[in-house]
Enzyme design. Structure first.
Site, PDB file in Angstrom:
ATOM      1  N   HIS A 269       0.855  -1.368   0.064  1.00 31.43           N
ATOM      2  CA  HIS A 269       0.159  -0.121   0.294  1.00 31.43           C
ATOM      3  C   HIS A 269       0.935   1.180  -0.185  1.00 31.43           C
ATOM      4  CE1 HIS A 269      -3.596   2.395   1.095  1.00 31.43           C
ATOM      5  NE2 HIS A 269      -2.703   3.313   1.437  1.00 31.43           N
ATOM      6  N   GLU A 270       1.596   1.354   0.992  1.00 28.46           N
ATOM      7  CA  GLU A 270       2.727   2.442   1.028  1.00 28.46           C
ATOM      8  C   GLU A 270       3.678   2.575  -0.060  1.00 28.46           C
ATOM      9  OE1 GLU A 270       1.493   4.817   2.928  1.00 28.46           O
ATOM     10  OE2 GLU A 270       0.304   3.497   4.237  1.00 28.46           O
ATOM     11  N   HIS A 273       1.833   4.373  -2.852  1.00 30.79           N
ATOM     12  CA  HIS A 273       2.092   5.711  -2.803  1.00 30.79           C
ATOM     13  C   HIS A 273       3.235   6.300  -3.267  1.00 30.79           C
ATOM     14  CE1 HIS A 273      -1.890   6.788  -0.588  1.00 30.79           C
ATOM     15  NE2 HIS A 273      -1.679   5.720   0.097  1.00 30.79           N
ATOM     16  N   GLU A 299      -4.582   7.740  -3.471  1.00 34.19           N
ATOM     17  CA  GLU A 299      -5.055   6.320  -2.775  1.00 34.19           C
ATOM     18  C   GLU A 299      -5.199   5.291  -3.870  1.00 34.19           C
ATOM     19  OE1 GLU A 299      -4.630   6.107   0.338  1.00 34.19           O
ATOM     20  OE2 GLU A 299      -5.935   4.271   0.784  1.00 34.19           O
TER      21      GLU A 299
HETATM   22 MG    MG Z   1      -2.887   5.463   1.838  1.00 39.54          MG
END
Ligand code: MG
Length: 506
Positions: A269-270, A273, A299
């Site tokens: 997830h990170e 980003h 996101e």
């Molecule tokens: Mg996030």
């Protein structure tokens, strides 16, 4: 980057100072989250609010403002690139030109103190430790909304800070549709088969050593294409990504002794980003074009890597022998089907960041409705834990037993970020839209099952990342997908994927 207009060139030179102060603030914030000794809180709050004061002064500097006004007046005559810069300057300046300086500085100080009181409250598992600061933050955000202006709902003024043009009216429709479609799916799935797991993979008797989990995170991030020479990974109570410079995009993660899923999905997830910020056109550094198109688009990149890739059957097939190499005893005898089911288990739970794809948006619906009520003063902060329990019962059929499982779980309100949460749902919806297009253009399943991510990252870089803030989010989505944001593509994605996993017709 060619800037022809003289005034704009001058403006960008001054903007560079704002940019540098903002990045310095982010360094202090990163340190606050990762390293800060507890007694250093007050001093850190002073440092951060002082920098926020300096940033505000830069915006309010009469020469800067006069020059800015000149540039805005001749906007139509500028090049496309220059217009993109001005548009973002106008958007960024709104807060500084509409909200009094004292209020901005007050919020910077208060949010640092509130963050530490939230941490304290979490340690004690008691909302009351956080409540006094939360009351102040809600009041302050209501004042800020009044200054920013809105047509129908003060909450809209705050939503716009995070996602350009987003309104509560639009979100109400999105969440109504999601609730209507997702609730029956959750009921069908959870009432079906509860004994699908052959093995107890996640179990309080099984330990997944933190060191191995960390190595696994590094492995997957490298595979995805994350550049460790332009970033690093640390530990924080709430995982996040922060961009301290064009070549300094950091992520954090957290580790659970008995469950390796959270840190693996957290890293992806990170990492999603971070890949976005590592892929923005280098020429945009120090300008208002640096950064993601919006929080929702940002996101979408993290959710894409976490869900569309990380929780896919093909990825988990690729990962099965690798996970077994990292955790030989814990995962012996487990096959890819077991892991696919394990990573996509639909189960109403208390914690948003641990939620599966089907229940996740209901966690956001709850927060959206609470924020809307807080900012409109139809709900007092004191009543929050109770409203939380009622809504959890209504949407997910479960009731948290304590504040850490409920109202205290997320960091966002501790810095007064009312209006932020809905961008998570937008991210899910955007990710589903992008996924449809990328699958038409690349052999995604085949690439992922071979652990080959270069082409996928290049596609994201070419179509989304490199543009930074050059396009508005809706323009970007239209360019890439030919469509505009709605919930249909996400709902179709969920129905297709989970019909297969649970062998149901959804
Ligand atoms: Mg996030």
């Amino acid at each position: 980057m060619k800037i022809f207009d003289k005034n704009l060139r001058k403006l960008l030179l001054k903007y560079r100072e704002i940019y540098l102060l903002e990045k310095t603030t982010l360094v202090l914030n990163w340190d606050l989250n990762v390293n800060l000794p507890s007694k250093a809180t007050d001093a850190r709050a002073e440092q951060i609010s002082y920098l926020s004061e300096l940033i505000t002064e830069k915006w309010l500097d009469p020469e800067f403002k006069a020059n800015f006004e000149k540039v805005v007046l001749k906007k139509e005559k500028l090049s496309e690139l220059e217009r993109g810069i001005v548009r973002n300057l106008e958007r960024e300046s709104k807060l500084y030109y509409k909200v009094p300086k004292e209020i901005i500085t007050k919020k910077a100080r208060l949010s640092t103190l509130a963050f530490m009181s939230w941490r304290q409250a979490r340690l004690k598992n008691r909302f009351s430790f956080f409540l006094p600061n939360l009351v102040k933050l809600v009041e302050l955000d209501r004042v800020i909304a009044e200054h920013l202006g809105y047509s129908l709902n003060p909450y809209d003024a705050l939503l716009d800070l995070y996602e350009p043009g987003l309104t509560s009216g639009f979100l109400k429709k999105i969440f109504e549709r999601l609730k209507e479609e997702l609730t029956p799916i959750i009921i069908k799935i959870t009432s079906k088969d509860k004994t699908r797991e052959k093995f107890k993979i996640i179990d309080s008797k099984k330990i997944y050593p933190l060191k191995a989990q960390k190595k696994l995170s590094f492995f997957v991030l490298k595979k995805m294409g994350y550049d460790f020479a332009s970033g690093r990974m640390d530990v924080s109570p709430h995982p996040f990504t922060t961009t301290l410079g064009r070549f300094d995009v950091r992520i954090t993660n957290r580790y659970k002794k008995h469950d390796f899923r959270e840190s693996l999905m957290g890293a992806m997830h990170e990492g999603g980003h971070a890949l976005y910020n590592q892929g923005i056109n280098k020429e945009y550094e120090y300008t208002p074009l640096d950064g993601g198109a919006s929080l929702g688009i940002h996101e979408s990149q993290s959710r894409f890597w976490e869900n569309q890739i990380g929780r896919s059957e093909d990825f988990l097939r690729f990962m099965t022998p690798i996970l077994q190499a990292f955790f030989p005893n814990q995962l012996s005898g487990v096959d890819n089907r077991d892991l696919f089911v394990l990573f996509n288990k639909v189960e109403p739970g208390f914690i948003r960041v641990e939620a599966d794809e089907v229940t996740y948006n209901l966690h956001i619906a709850l927060r959206f409705e609470i924020e809307d009520a807080l900012i409109n003063a139809t709900l007092k902060p004191k009543g929050l834990p109770e409203v939380w329990r009622v809504k959890m019962k209504n949407y997910l059929g479960i009731v948290p037993e304590n504040d850490n499982q409920g109202v205290l779980q997320d960091v966002h309100w501790s810095y007064g970020a009312f209006g932020y949460f809905p961008t998570y749902t937008l991210g899910n919806l955007y990710a589903a839209l992008f996924y449809e297009v990328i699958r038409k253009e690349l052999e995604v399943e085949d690439l992922v099952s071979r652990g080959e991510f270069t082409a996928i990252l290049s596609w994201l870089r070419e179509n989304i990342h490199k543009y930074g803030k050059f396009y508005w989010p809706d323009e970007l989505v239209e360019r890439v997908t030919g469509k505009s944001l709605d919930s249909n593509h996400f709902i179709d994605y969920i129905k297709t994927k989970y019909s297969k996993i649970y062998e149901l017709s959804l």
